[in-house]
Design an enzyme around this catalytic site. Structure first.
Site, PDB file in Angstrom:
ATOM      1  N   HIS A  30      -4.634  -7.594  -0.028  1.00 37.11           N
ATOM      2  CA  HIS A  30      -3.951  -6.287   0.209  1.00 37.11           C
ATOM      3  C   HIS A  30      -3.245  -6.228   1.517  1.00 37.11           C
ATOM      4  O   HIS A  30      -2.584  -5.321   1.599  1.00 37.11           O
ATOM      5  CB  HIS A  30      -4.979  -5.353   0.104  1.00 37.11           C
ATOM      6  CG  HIS A  30      -4.607  -3.821   0.148  1.00 37.11           C
ATOM      7  ND1 HIS A  30      -4.166  -3.552  -0.957  1.00 37.11           N
ATOM      8  CD2 HIS A  30      -4.758  -2.839   1.049  1.00 37.11           C
ATOM      9  CE1 HIS A  30      -3.688  -1.999  -0.776  1.00 37.11           C
ATOM     10  NE2 HIS A  30      -3.914  -1.897   0.552  1.00 37.11           N
TER      11      HIS A  30
ATOM     12  N   TYR B 285      -2.861  11.312   0.908  1.00 38.40           N
ATOM     13  CA  TYR B 285      -3.276  11.331  -0.515  1.00 38.40           C
ATOM     14  C   TYR B 285      -3.480  12.766  -0.924  1.00 38.40           C
ATOM     15  O   TYR B 285      -3.087  12.702  -2.198  1.00 38.40           O
ATOM     16  CB  TYR B 285      -4.882  10.762  -0.140  1.00 38.40           C
ATOM     17  CG  TYR B 285      -5.034   9.425   0.184  1.00 38.40           C
ATOM     18  CD1 TYR B 285      -5.237   8.293  -0.894  1.00 38.40           C
ATOM     19  CD2 TYR B 285      -4.842   8.899   1.429  1.00 38.40           C
ATOM     20  CE1 TYR B 285      -5.146   7.021  -0.755  1.00 38.40           C
ATOM     21  CE2 TYR B 285      -5.006   7.723   1.754  1.00 38.40           C
ATOM     22  CZ  TYR B 285      -5.276   6.646   0.777  1.00 38.40           C
ATOM     23  OH  TYR B 285      -5.292   5.239   0.881  1.00 38.40           O
TER      24      TYR B 285
ATOM     25  N   ASP C 194       0.796  -1.307  -0.026  1.00 35.76           N
ATOM     26  CA  ASP C 194      -0.010  -0.017   0.071  1.00 35.76           C
ATOM     27  C   ASP C 194       0.921   1.389  -0.109  1.00 35.76           C
ATOM     28  O   ASP C 194       1.668   1.430  -0.813  1.00 35.76           O
ATOM     29  CB  ASP C 194      -1.065  -0.201   1.308  1.00 35.76           C
ATOM     30  CG  ASP C 194      -2.038   0.999   1.174  1.00 35.76           C
ATOM     31  OD1 ASP C 194      -3.056   0.628   0.383  1.00 35.76           O
ATOM     32  OD2 ASP C 194      -1.907   2.361   1.513  1.00 35.76           O
TER      33      ASP C 194
END
Lengths: 404, 406
Positions: A382, A330, A185
């Site tokens: 994930h 982000y 990630d």
């Protein structure tokens, strides 16, 4: 005067100490939750379903015990050191074996050091977990800036590039002159940046979330068009997985990239925070199938993810008030997501079958010309380290074996 | 045997929230757990802490919901069940004969609150600088899942289905001729109503271009059309709307964002305030330095947010975007019929984008009215009710004459 100089590079022991009041307040808020009505569908297509959230909230308030994971954290050597003006928290466990390979493991979003706890003994003490002394690592697990117990940036600029430089400084400060780095990630973005920066001492990286898509293919993907011609079956599959992800699964990421501060609700509402953090996909679904399955698993002998672990991570976000600061990563990042970044140092890649996409070997070889290891494993998604710690540890050992 | 036909019954409606509900809201605002301040000196990371903390202070210390409740209860409000759903609406008949019935549909993050100040100028123009020939009977429904309308419990309540419900509502009210208006999501519903084209519908007016995606795409992507710097500038603004992320998030996972909205008044307020840069700046001025833009006062802004809170409709309201994203995908495959009835359009200078006239003519072949208003933004009716009312009068004037009204 020398004291101030030392303070800047000082490494201080750290321990977690959450007051009872914070836990009481959390429990009170969960119990007082004002709920929305039920979704109008029978599946997860409108987001995290009400029934799942209400059962999680019931357990969280009535049965979940934060002190259990806190006790576990107390047993670990944790430290704090200031890097680039920010306090960085990290776990640092040295192997009992000599010549252990130093390894820094970087978590992602919506994660934390909680994702990595089951790796610690497996990697530092491999003889107790089916490995040999030659597989031993000295392990460093930092909390990203704005996450967990690390400081929250008060100015802009803390993207993966800056974190990569900070991790190199951290490893250097710990006295490691030859080390490796691992990430999935956001952690994968950071280790890719470490690979690009190639600081002295960094021998190789391992990623379970490779940026492997060729630049020309990535441009087509961004445009939302059909797959370019000439792809192999594996490449075609990866393209379709990523196309679906871009079109249907990353609104949360788009929102945090645009307006992270507006997420006041996740700072104020534990259940709101929990829903937001649960709403991350894997190859099986959204929320991640592995996480949904974990919510009905009260314990696991084999290390598979449990409900308590999912809540450990969410509770850590709550108690450290990092929902918004973590989201800002982000906003900081302006680069591409799965495109090849041009890393030329040695790279090891493990492909997990339930990850959002399965990087084809062909793309991975092009993206990482110095590929020293590539393997497709048979389970895990994930949150690979969290879901399949034994398998993940074996991958990390195998991935870096040639460097010892 | 008292078989009352409840399904088409129109029932009077008044609002009454308990003191406990208002106390609970105040307590939750006071107990807000705040994030750290944004890292920038502007709104580029979202709603700024300083603004929201001032809103929290005003909300708990000065704001009085009961004033709005009295205002709403002074209006003729009704509910009626349409397609299994209780629909709330305000219905104000003009004192003037031959008034033209007008259906106004609000958007997100709005409600009937946006329209309260246009009711007087529209229904009673002589008291607001117009003349009796400009009069409208006004019908202002709450969208399904918004305010006092019931929330759908099944999928499918998209703009098309809402439009069909509106046609039934106007029919049920006995109107044989009417016009319809909408901005934001209300533009989507009004567009769908125009395409449905019930025989009684004379024309529609928009203050946001929300035409069927294919036509908007054609209008905006046709190279011959999208050639001017104006086109490029406006297209960039359209893209910026989508770059803010809220449309994507509510379109994808409305239930997920529903949890923090339902549980945190401040979380809800922040999300609603972060609609567009212009309204954010105006609301910010109203709270922080007392510079109020038109009717967009502190009180009115909180009337709307408090309505969402008290009715707990943030999730059901967000779901309209989920329905919309599915409907858009379907419309791309199977385009809806052209809208052939007369269309009026008013460009408000601070709207998300200022649709060039040729975009409109491309989307709506029967454009009978086009005007650029002197001021006002996305919440045009709310911010500039007099200007908005004047646009309704002018926009529908030709239809009125044609159909023999006044």
């Amino acid at each position: 005067m020398s004291a101030t100089v030392e303070a800047a590079t000082e490494i201080r022991p750290f321990d977690v100490d959450i007051p009872d009041e914070a836990l009481d307040d959390l429990r009170r808020r969960i119990s007082a939750t004002n709920w929305p009505e039920k979704e109008t569908v029978a599946d997860h297509s409108q987001g995290v379903p009400l029934e799942l959230m209400q059962e999680l909230a019931r357990y969280w308030a009535a049965e979940y015990d934060w002190r259990r994971v806190e006790a576990q954290l107390h047993t670990l050597p944790q430290f704090m050191t200031e890097i680039d003006g920010l306090d960085i928290h990290f776990i640092h466990v040295r192997s009992p074996h000599e010549h252990a390979l130093p390894l820094i493991v970087n978590h992602g979003w919506p994660g934390s050091i909680i994702e990595q706890l089951k790796l610690i003994d497996r990697l530092t003490n491999p003889t107790a977990h089916g490995g040999t002394a030659n597989d031993a690592f000295d392990l460093v697990i930092p909390s990203m800036p704005g996450y967990g117990f690390s400081g929250k940036p008060t100015s802009t600029g803390w993207g993966p590039e800056r974190m990569a430089r900070a991790w190199a400084e951290l490893m250097s400060r710990l006295g490691y002159t030859g080390y490796v780095a691992q990430g999935g990630d956001w952690g994968a973005f950071v280790v890719d940046q470490m690979g690009l920066q190639a600081p002295a001492g960094l021998l190789a990286i391992h990623t379970n979330y490779p940026g492997a898509v060729p630049v020309d293919v990535y441009e087509v993907l961004l445009g939302g068009g059909p797959a370019p011609s000439g792809l192999s079956a594996e490449e075609q599959r990866a393209y379709e997985q990523l196309d679906k992800t871009f079109k249907q699964k990353v609104a949360y990421a788009k929102y945090m990239a645009a307006r992270p501060q507006t997420l006041y609700g996740i700072a104020d509402s534990p259940v709101g925070l929990a829903a937001w953090l649960l709403d991350h996909d894997d190859g099986g679904g959204e929320p991640a199938t592995a996480v949904v399955e974990a919510l009905s698993r009260s314990r696991s002998a084999t290390g598979e993810l449990t409900r308590d672990e999912v809540l450990d991570n969410i509770t850590l976000f709550w108690l450290t008030k990092t929902g918004v600061s973590a989201s800002r990563l982000y906003w900081e990042y302006k680069g591409g997501f799965w495109d090849a970044k041009g890393v030329s140092i040695p790279v090891a890649v493990s492909v997990f079958p339930n990850e959002a996409y399965q990087a084809p070997r062909s793309w991975t070889e092009r993206a990482y010309p110095n590929l020293i290891y590539f393997n497709e494993v048979d389970k895990g998604g994930h949150f690979a380290a969290w879901e399949q710690p034994q398998l993940f540890s074996e991958e990390v050992r195998a991935g870096f074996r040639s460097l010892r | 045997m008292t078989t009352i036909d409840t399904t088409t019954d129109i029932r009077p409606f008044t609002i009454a929230f308990s003191d406990e509900e208002l106390d609970d809201l105040r307590r939750r605002i006071e107990m807000t757990r705040w994030p750290d301040k944004e890292l920038v000196g502007d709104a580029s990371q979202g709603v700024q802490v300083a603004l929201l903390q001032e809103i929290a202070r005003y909300w708990t210390d000065e704001y009085d919901w009961r004033k709005l409740e009295d205002k709403l209860n002074a209006l003729p409000q009704y509910t009626t069940e349409i397609e299994g759903l209780g629909i709330h609406f305000i219905h104000v008949k003009s004192p003037h004969e031959n008034a033209l019935p007008l259906l106004i549909t609000h958007g997100w993050p709005g409600s009937v609150i946006e329209m309260l100040e246009v009711i007087g100028p529209l229904s009673d123009p002589t008291a607001h600088g117009g003349d009796g020939e400009d009069a409208f009977d006004v019908v202002i429904p709450s969208l399904p899942g918004y305010g006092f309308s019931e929330a759908p419990t099944e999928v499918g309540w998209n703009a098309g289905r809402i439009a069909a419900a509106w046609a039934e509502l106007m029919h049920r009210l006995g109107y044989t001729h009417y016009v319809a208006q909408g901005g934001d999501q209300g533009a989507g519903v009004t567009d769908a109503l125009g395409r449905l084209a019930p025989g009684e519908l004379l024309g529609v007016h928009f203050n946001l271009l929300s035409a069927a995606p294919r036509e908007l795409l054609m209008a905006s992507l046709n190279l011959r059309l999208a050639f001017s710097s104006e086109d490029r500038e406006q297209l960039k603004k359209v893209l910026n709307v989508f770059m803010r992320g809220y449309i994507a998030e509510m379109g994808e996972h409305p239930q997920t964002v529903g949890y923090p909205f339902a549980d945190s008044p401040i979380g809800l307020a922040a999300w609603m305030l972060d609609h567009d840069a212009d309204s954010y700046a105006k609301i910010s001025h109203a709270f922080l330095d007392g510079q109020v833009s038109g009717n967009l006062t502190r009180e009115h802004v909180l009337d709307n947010i408090t309505l969402y809170w008290l009715t707990n409709t943030a999730t059901s309201a967000a779901r309209l975007y989920w329905e919309g994203s599915r409907a858009t995908a379907a419309a791309l495959k199977d385009p809806p019929p052209h809208l052939t009835i007369p269309v009026g359009y008013t460009v408000f200078p601070d709207e998300l984008f200022q649709a060039p006239r040729h975009w409109l003519k491309s989307a709506y072949h029967n454009l009978v009215y086009f005007n650029v208003a002197e001021k006002g933004g996305h919440f045009a009716a709310w911010e500039e009710p007099e200007i908005f009312a004047a646009e309704m009068r002018a926009g529908f004037a030709s239809l009125r004459r044609k159909e023999g009204y006044s």
